[in-house]
Design a protein around this motif. Sequence first.
Motif, PDB file in Angstrom:
ATOM      1  N   GLN A 477      38.306 137.742  74.356  1.00 53.71           N
ATOM      2  CA  GLN A 477      39.344 138.686  73.964  1.00 53.71           C
ATOM      3  C   GLN A 477      40.668 137.977  73.728  1.00 53.71           C
ATOM      4  OE1 GLN A 477      41.449 140.815  77.015  1.00 53.71           O
ATOM      5  NE2 GLN A 477      40.908 142.785  76.076  1.00 53.71           N
ATOM      6  N   ASP A 478      40.959 136.991  74.530  1.00 53.14           N
ATOM      7  CA  ASP A 478      42.220 136.260  74.431  1.00 53.14           C
ATOM      8  C   ASP A 478      42.231 135.291  73.252  1.00 53.14           C
ATOM      9  OD1 ASP A 478      44.841 135.310  75.575  1.00 53.14           O
ATOM     10  OD2 ASP A 478      43.677 133.446  75.728  1.00 53.14           O
ATOM     11  N   ALA A 479      41.060 134.745  72.894  1.00 52.03           N
ATOM     12  CA  ALA A 479      41.016 133.672  71.892  1.00 52.03           C
ATOM     13  C   ALA A 479      40.709 134.171  70.488  1.00 52.03           C
ATOM     14  CB  ALA A 479      39.975 132.630  72.293  1.00 52.03           C
ATOM     15  N   TYR A 480      39.793 135.127  70.353  1.00 49.35           N
ATOM     16  CA  TYR A 480      39.286 135.496  69.038  1.00 49.35           C
ATOM     17  C   TYR A 480      40.053 136.665  68.417  1.00 49.35           C
ATOM     18  CZ  TYR A 480      35.137 132.502  69.300  1.00 49.35           C
ATOM     19  OH  TYR A 480      34.292 131.433  69.356  1.00 49.35           O
ATOM     20  N   THR A 481      39.970 136.730  67.103  1.00 50.87           N
ATOM     21  CA  THR A 481      40.503 137.893  66.395  1.00 50.87           C
ATOM     22  C   THR A 481      39.633 139.101  66.720  1.00 50.87           C
ATOM     23  OG1 THR A 481      39.146 137.401  64.445  1.00 50.87           O
ATOM     24  CG2 THR A 481      41.353 136.452  64.521  1.00 50.87           C
ATOM     25  N   HIS A 482      40.162 140.300  66.450  1.00 54.41           N
ATOM     26  CA  HIS A 482      39.445 141.518  66.803  1.00 54.41           C
ATOM     27  C   HIS A 482      38.065 141.588  66.146  1.00 54.41           C
ATOM     28  CE1 HIS A 482      42.894 142.598  68.865  1.00 54.41           C
ATOM     29  NE2 HIS A 482      43.339 143.655  68.178  1.00 54.41           N
TER      30      HIS A 482
END
Length: 738
Positions: A477-482
């Motif tokens: 959740q912190d690293a990837y785009t939605h």
Amino acid sequence: MGVFTVLTRCILQPLSVVDDELVSKVGMTFTTLEDAGKFYRNYAKAAGFSTRVRCTNRKGNEIKNQLITCSREGKWKSKISPTEKTNPTAGLNYPARIYIHTLKDVGAWIISKVVLDHSHPCCPSKAEMLKQHRELSMSIRRTIENNDEAGIRPSKTYQSFVAAAGGHRELNFIEKDVRNYITREVRNVSEQEDAKEFGKYLLRMKEKNSNFFFELELEEDQSIKLAFWADARSRAACEYFEDVISFDTTYNTNRYNLVCGSFVGVNHHGQSTLLGCSLMKNEEIDSFKWLFQCWLRCMGGNAPKGFLTDQCASMKRALEACMPTTVHRWCIWHIMKKIPSKLNGYKGHADIEQQMSHVVWNSYSKDSFDRNWNDFLVNFGLADNKWLSDLYEDRHIWVPIYLDHHFWAGMRSTQRSESMHSFFNKYITQNSSLIQFVKQYDNCLGSREQAERESDAADFHTVIPCATKSSIEAQFQDAYTHAKGKANCITRLKNSALSYSVYEVGEQVSSSIFDKFAVTYDSVAAEVKCQCLLFESRGILCRHALSVLSFEQVSQVSPRYILERWSKKVKRRHTHIKSSHDEPLMEPRSKRFDQLVFRSQNICEFASESEELTAILHRAYDNVMTEMEALKGKRKGTSSLSHEDANLESVNELQSPPRIRTRGRPKNRLGSKLEKQIANATKKKKTKVLSELMRECYIQINLFDAALAAHSSCSQYQGQVINYQFRVPAAGDNSLGV
């Protein structure tokens, strides 16, 4: 009846009641000839007829006198017989007219003769339907131009005017005027000027941003054979998204039958992004070589890791020559789409199609695919089928299990390219000019840029809540785009030795069916690998691997499994560059009009807050209008000319390719040679059945003569074939590029 009609035409009709101030009279003087003509037109509208200039006498370049008559003045005999003529005729020798001549001494114009009588009835209430009294204001014209560029249909544009005015009667034009303006003014680019305008567009874009890239390959007659261009934003985006490219040339988008080819990549949101566009006169090996070498020069010489195309032999050979280290992949969608047509003649072809799809999609090793394919051929007696044999020989270029160990950013087909072409298909046809096409290409670039900006903003300002308390999910959740941020799986340990474990993960695909995948995990190296190869091909850990990591109680995924390519934390240079967009080449008056409208919107919005403010603005408008009319009156007779010298001599010799004429509504999608053969075979079969059915109908209704006549008239067109021969490519000096 005929005698009565003639007598009626000869009887002079009484005039409609018109305000005496509008009636033309002998001795009236005007400052300019235009003022005199405008005065008579206003009278004609009030009386219920329209006018035209019957004749003009000149002495040198100066006009001495002019005769303006009723538009129905004149008498002629049509060469078409009355039984065949369908268009209405208005000219019936009507006498209404005025005669104007110049007064040398005072420099004015005077009406010296007036005939007000008509031999036809006049109806003021219908005058607004006459062509002369219908006009499109500057505001209306600018709205039509903007709506046409946005792809809004003329009928919808007209209905918006009707809604804004409060009904059809409140407009002084009709829908036909909107369509005519689009055809004659907005889209009226001659074939002689089209290529020159296209070249000027490329130079304008280069002038606006020096990183804009284009190259042209010309024929000996200076007509365009090949063209490629990419804007500065696309070139910058290629730095991050050039690893996998989809290229497709299955659409015609212009009147010259030039084939559109688009280079499409995938951005960090999983969205399609344009990385260059091309127009090609043919699809030969040399043409593709020129294009691919041009694209490599544009993108800094870095070949992509993967390249997706359709089954084109010329494209395949050109790629092998230009990008030998690139993995070439055929579009699996095009191949699977051909199964029904290729195997339709076999008994149980539906079962054949289903089983072939199962073998292609559900073989998780090369050995298993080979076994399953062989069993498939044996079970259905297809060992001698040449199409299937050729596909098996080329299995390394289209079967997923042979390719998914390479990174493909989730692409297995060229449908991303085709989706871009479908965007063009909404706004342009095979009758469109080159300059229309590049305008819509700019719009497509802009829409892709806006989609990426909106997704970037959503990633920055919002967070998708975690569905579980898993620390791995929080890490993603912190690293990837939605768009990149686990279905229920049953995980079972099969065997384990030291730090190395092998799991069997079952994924439920239906109420009673589970697909099983082998997943290996090395706890020392923190390495997980799944049989489905999702991470290798898409760069995202699959649900099977995540299930094993959860089973192993791993709290953080190794950084190697979080690719920067999909990360929302990377600052990408191309996001600060605007996509290319050509400013419309408007007349100075149109530019001034747009500027005034833009400024007046804020004033009107502020004034509309109360009646008092509105009254102040109305008084200001009246004062300004009075001042402008006074100034305009002083300047009558003078004129000014504004000309912007483009200084684009390098493209003045460009010629458009020969226009391809087609009958009927053209299909934009080209399709392969094989698809055309299949379509022709199907068409012949349908024609045969239809002919037999028609023969029976003719017998039943006894219309042999009528049928024979219809067949004879149709056959006149079937024998006309137009052949165009293209010249051999010119020498290396017949090209333009920047």
